[in-house]
Motif scaffolding. Structure first.
Motif, PDB file in Angstrom:
ATOM      1  N   GLY A   1       7.953  -0.868   3.574  1.00 57.98           N
ATOM      2  CA  GLY A   1       6.808  -0.745   2.686  1.00 57.98           C
ATOM      3  C   GLY A   1       6.483  -1.963   1.846  1.00 57.98           C
ATOM      4  O   GLY A   1       5.696  -1.880   0.898  1.00 57.98           O
ATOM      5  N   HIS A   2       7.046  -3.110   2.166  1.00 61.98           N
ATOM      6  CA  HIS A   2       6.751  -4.319   1.405  1.00 61.98           C
ATOM      7  C   HIS A   2       5.356  -4.840   1.742  1.00 61.98           C
ATOM      8  O   HIS A   2       4.971  -4.884   2.909  1.00 61.98           O
ATOM      9  CB  HIS A   2       7.783  -5.402   1.720  1.00 61.98           C
ATOM     10  CG  HIS A   2       9.187  -5.014   1.362  1.00 61.98           C
ATOM     11  ND1 HIS A   2       9.670  -5.070   0.074  1.00 61.98           N
ATOM     12  CD2 HIS A   2      10.208  -4.540   2.133  1.00 61.98           C
ATOM     13  CE1 HIS A   2      10.927  -4.655   0.062  1.00 61.98           C
ATOM     14  NE2 HIS A   2      11.276  -4.323   1.304  1.00 61.98           N
ATOM     15  N   ILE A  23       0.639  -7.827   5.167  1.00 63.40           N
ATOM     16  CA  ILE A  23       1.604  -8.327   4.182  1.00 63.40           C
ATOM     17  C   ILE A  23       1.158  -9.706   3.696  1.00 63.40           C
ATOM     18  O   ILE A  23       0.857 -10.588   4.498  1.00 63.40           O
ATOM     19  CB  ILE A  23       3.011  -8.417   4.790  1.00 63.40           C
ATOM     20  CG1 ILE A  23       3.526  -7.019   5.147  1.00 63.40           C
ATOM     21  CG2 ILE A  23       3.981  -9.112   3.838  1.00 63.40           C
ATOM     22  CD1 ILE A  23       4.868  -7.022   5.856  1.00 63.40           C
ATOM     23  N   THR A  24       1.116  -9.877   2.395  1.00 58.34           N
ATOM     24  CA  THR A  24       0.831 -11.187   1.814  1.00 58.34           C
ATOM     25  C   THR A  24       2.114 -12.001   1.792  1.00 58.34           C
ATOM     26  O   THR A  24       3.124 -11.576   1.226  1.00 58.34           O
ATOM     27  CB  THR A  24       0.292 -11.056   0.383  1.00 58.34           C
ATOM     28  OG1 THR A  24      -0.922 -10.287   0.412  1.00 58.34           O
ATOM     29  CG2 THR A  24       0.025 -12.415  -0.231  1.00 58.34           C
ATOM     30  N   ALA A  25       2.081 -13.170   2.429  1.00 59.73           N
ATOM     31  CA  ALA A  25       3.276 -14.013   2.543  1.00 59.73           C
ATOM     32  C   ALA A  25       3.046 -15.333   1.829  1.00 59.73           C
ATOM     33  O   ALA A  25       2.119 -16.075   2.157  1.00 59.73           O
ATOM     34  CB  ALA A  25       3.608 -14.265   4.013  1.00 59.73           C
ATOM     35  N   THR A  55       8.355  -8.396  -3.474  1.00 61.46           N
ATOM     36  CA  THR A  55       9.478  -7.450  -3.423  1.00 61.46           C
ATOM     37  C   THR A  55      10.498  -7.802  -2.353  1.00 61.46           C
ATOM     38  O   THR A  55      11.503  -7.098  -2.193  1.00 61.46           O
ATOM     39  CB  THR A  55       8.959  -6.026  -3.166  1.00 61.46           C
ATOM     40  OG1 THR A  55       8.211  -6.019  -1.928  1.00 61.46           O
ATOM     41  CG2 THR A  55       8.064  -5.559  -4.308  1.00 61.46           C
ATOM     42  N   ALA A  56      10.241  -8.882  -1.608  1.00 61.55           N
ATOM     43  CA  ALA A  56      11.179  -9.307  -0.556  1.00 61.55           C
ATOM     44  C   ALA A  56      11.105 -10.814  -0.393  1.00 61.55           C
ATOM     45  O   ALA A  56      10.088 -11.446  -0.698  1.00 61.55           O
ATOM     46  CB  ALA A  56      10.875  -8.619   0.766  1.00 61.55           C
ATOM     47  N   LEU A  95      15.241  -6.896  -5.079  1.00 61.35           N
ATOM     48  CA  LEU A  95      14.631  -7.781  -4.089  1.00 61.35           C
ATOM     49  C   LEU A  95      15.318  -7.597  -2.745  1.00 61.35           C
ATOM     50  O   LEU A  95      16.546  -7.688  -2.651  1.00 61.35           O
ATOM     51  CB  LEU A  95      14.777  -9.246  -4.529  1.00 61.35           C
ATOM     52  CG  LEU A  95      14.076 -10.306  -3.683  1.00 61.35           C
ATOM     53  CD1 LEU A  95      12.568 -10.268  -3.929  1.00 61.35           C
ATOM     54  CD2 LEU A  95      14.635 -11.703  -4.006  1.00 61.35           C
ATOM     55  N   ARG A  96      14.543  -7.291  -1.717  1.00 63.20           N
ATOM     56  CA  ARG A  96      15.078  -7.247  -0.360  1.00 63.20           C
ATOM     57  C   ARG A  96      15.124  -8.672   0.168  1.00 63.20           C
ATOM     58  O   ARG A  96      14.146  -9.420   0.059  1.00 63.20           O
ATOM     59  CB  ARG A  96      14.206  -6.375   0.550  1.00 63.20           C
ATOM     60  CG  ARG A  96      14.538  -6.471   2.030  1.00 63.20           C
ATOM     61  CD  ARG A  96      15.953  -6.002   2.322  1.00 63.20           C
ATOM     62  NE  ARG A  96      16.055  -4.549   2.276  1.00 63.20           N
ATOM     63  CZ  ARG A  96      17.200  -3.886   2.301  1.00 63.20           C
ATOM     64  NH1 ARG A  96      18.341  -4.557   2.339  1.00 63.20           N
ATOM     65  NH2 ARG A  96      17.227  -2.574   2.257  1.00 63.20           N
ATOM     66  N   VAL A  97      16.248  -9.069   0.760  1.00 63.65           N
ATOM     67  CA  VAL A  97      16.390 -10.420   1.305  1.00 63.65           C
ATOM     68  C   VAL A  97      16.781 -10.339   2.779  1.00 63.65           C
ATOM     69  O   VAL A  97      17.711  -9.622   3.150  1.00 63.65           O
ATOM     70  CB  VAL A  97      17.452 -11.229   0.530  1.00 63.65           C
ATOM     71  CG1 VAL A  97      17.554 -12.643   1.105  1.00 63.65           C
ATOM     72  CG2 VAL A  97      17.107 -11.283  -0.958  1.00 63.65           C
ATOM     73  N   VAL A  98      16.042 -11.083   3.603  1.00 67.36           N
ATOM     74  CA  VAL A  98      16.326 -11.177   5.032  1.00 67.36           C
ATOM     75  C   VAL A  98      16.526 -12.652   5.363  1.00 67.36           C
ATOM     76  O   VAL A  98      15.761 -13.505   4.907  1.00 67.36           O
ATOM     77  CB  VAL A  98      15.178 -10.608   5.889  1.00 67.36           C
ATOM     78  CG1 VAL A  98      15.505 -10.709   7.376  1.00 67.36           C
ATOM     79  CG2 VAL A  98      14.880  -9.165   5.504  1.00 67.36           C
TER      80      VAL A  98
END
Length: 331
Positions: free
Chosen positions: A176-177, A213-215, A242-243, A270-273
């Motif tokens: 949902g980010h 998604i805005t990047a 949020t990520a 914060l989600r981190v990948v």
């Protein structure tokens, strides 16, 4: 002292078959090759390189050509690659010769003309890399360790960075980010047109747009920039994100401590990948969702491709891209 006859008896094959396996001849089945390799390992057999080189008219050496300067971002990762390449080559009785030069095409030409090596692996391959055209024009067995747009008919191996980008965005979309930070390699890496950085950036932006998604793209200015400063600045500049996606090994390494210093809790705040080498991820226990890049698998494939090309120069070109899985083990 164990000799080739001992290996042949233990494996139940002829001495010629053992020799073919050690030379990575593609005519030998994998089942037979596995028996020979097991016998080699069990008996502790080592190849007499000088005698073998004379008998097969080969140097039994593979040239690994890389730029003379890597910068702080690539130095540690390059060392891992070099170690594993040498280790894998040794399994087949080959030595490796490291050729570090910023004039890589000329260094390749000189090494091939002097018959120092039987073939080449090109590291840090860019989209406009002159080493590619030089190797192709010389007809030298060569594997590009990278993902250039045009490999000039040379074999190549790399991670599938477009797939990694797609997996990353699909995962974030499912969570949902809608606003994320992309902390990528330095601007200097992109100016050098490094394929791995370009393929990932272009695809992740395309996929982000598809999924609404805005990047926000963040680049360290150069290879010597402090990644912790870049991380902190990106969080200040984009407080609604949020990520964060880290395609930058140095940033990945310092990120856990940086987040702790800033009071940012992962994954609650914060989600981190990240994309990170499997061989380092496990030992460092990086606390993020990760695309685990298996450097050992890439290296093994690169060596096998090169040895096959040396044995069969006219075989069809191979371009292999590994689609590595996403890991959630520390989340």
């Amino acid at each position: 002292m164990v000799n080739i006859s001992d290996v042949a008896r233990a494996a139940g094959v002829s001495k010629a078959t053992v020799s073919y396996v050690l030379s990575n001849d593609p005519r030998i089945t994998e089942q037979t090759a596995a028996k020979v390799r097991k016998a080699v390992e069990d008996l502790g057999y080592t190849v007499n390189h000088a005698a073998r080189a004379l008998s097969v008219k080969k140097t039994m050496t593979l040239g690994i050509i890389s730029p003379a300067y890597h910068g702080s971002y690539l130095s540690a990762l390059f060392g891992l690659h070099m170690y594993l390449l040498s280790e894998q080559a040794a399994k087949f009785g080959y030595d490796t010769l490291s050729i570090c030069s910023d004039s890589g095409d000329q260094a390749l030409n000189k090494a091939w003309a002097s018959r120092k090596v039987d073939g080449f692996i090109l590291m840090d391959v860019s989209d406009d890399d002159p080493r590619l055209s030089m190797a192709a024009s010389l007809g030298a067995p060569t594997v590009a360790f990278g993902s250039p747009l045009d490999s000039y008919g040379l074999d190549s191996v790399d991670s599938d960075f477009p797939k990694a980008a797609q997996h990353t965005i699909e995962y974030l979309a499912q969570e949902g980010h809608t606003e994320i930070i992309l902390l990528l390699w330095s601007r200097s890496i992109f100016r050098r047109k490094m394929g791995f950085a370009l393929r990932f950036r272009d695809t992740i932006l395309e996929q982000a747009k598809i999924h609404g998604i805005t990047a926000h793209i963040v680049f360290p200015e150069d290879d010597e920039s402090d990644p912790s400063v870049t991380i902190a600045a990106s969080l200040r500049d984009y407080p609604n994100a949020t990520a964060m996606v880290l395609h930058n090994e140095s940033a990945t390494i310092v990120a856990p401590q940086t987040f702790a210093d800033l009071g940012v809790h992962v994954p609650d705040d914060l989600r981190v990948v990240t994309l990170f080498p499997k061989q380092l991820f496990t030992s460092m226990r990086i606390p993020f969702v990760s695309i685990d890049i298996d450097v050992a698998a890439l290296v093994e494939t690169a060596i096998m491709l090169l040895l096959s090309r040396i044995s069969n120069p006219n075989a069809p070109m191979v371009r292999q891209a590994f689609d590595f899985p996403m890991s959630l083990k520390y989340q």
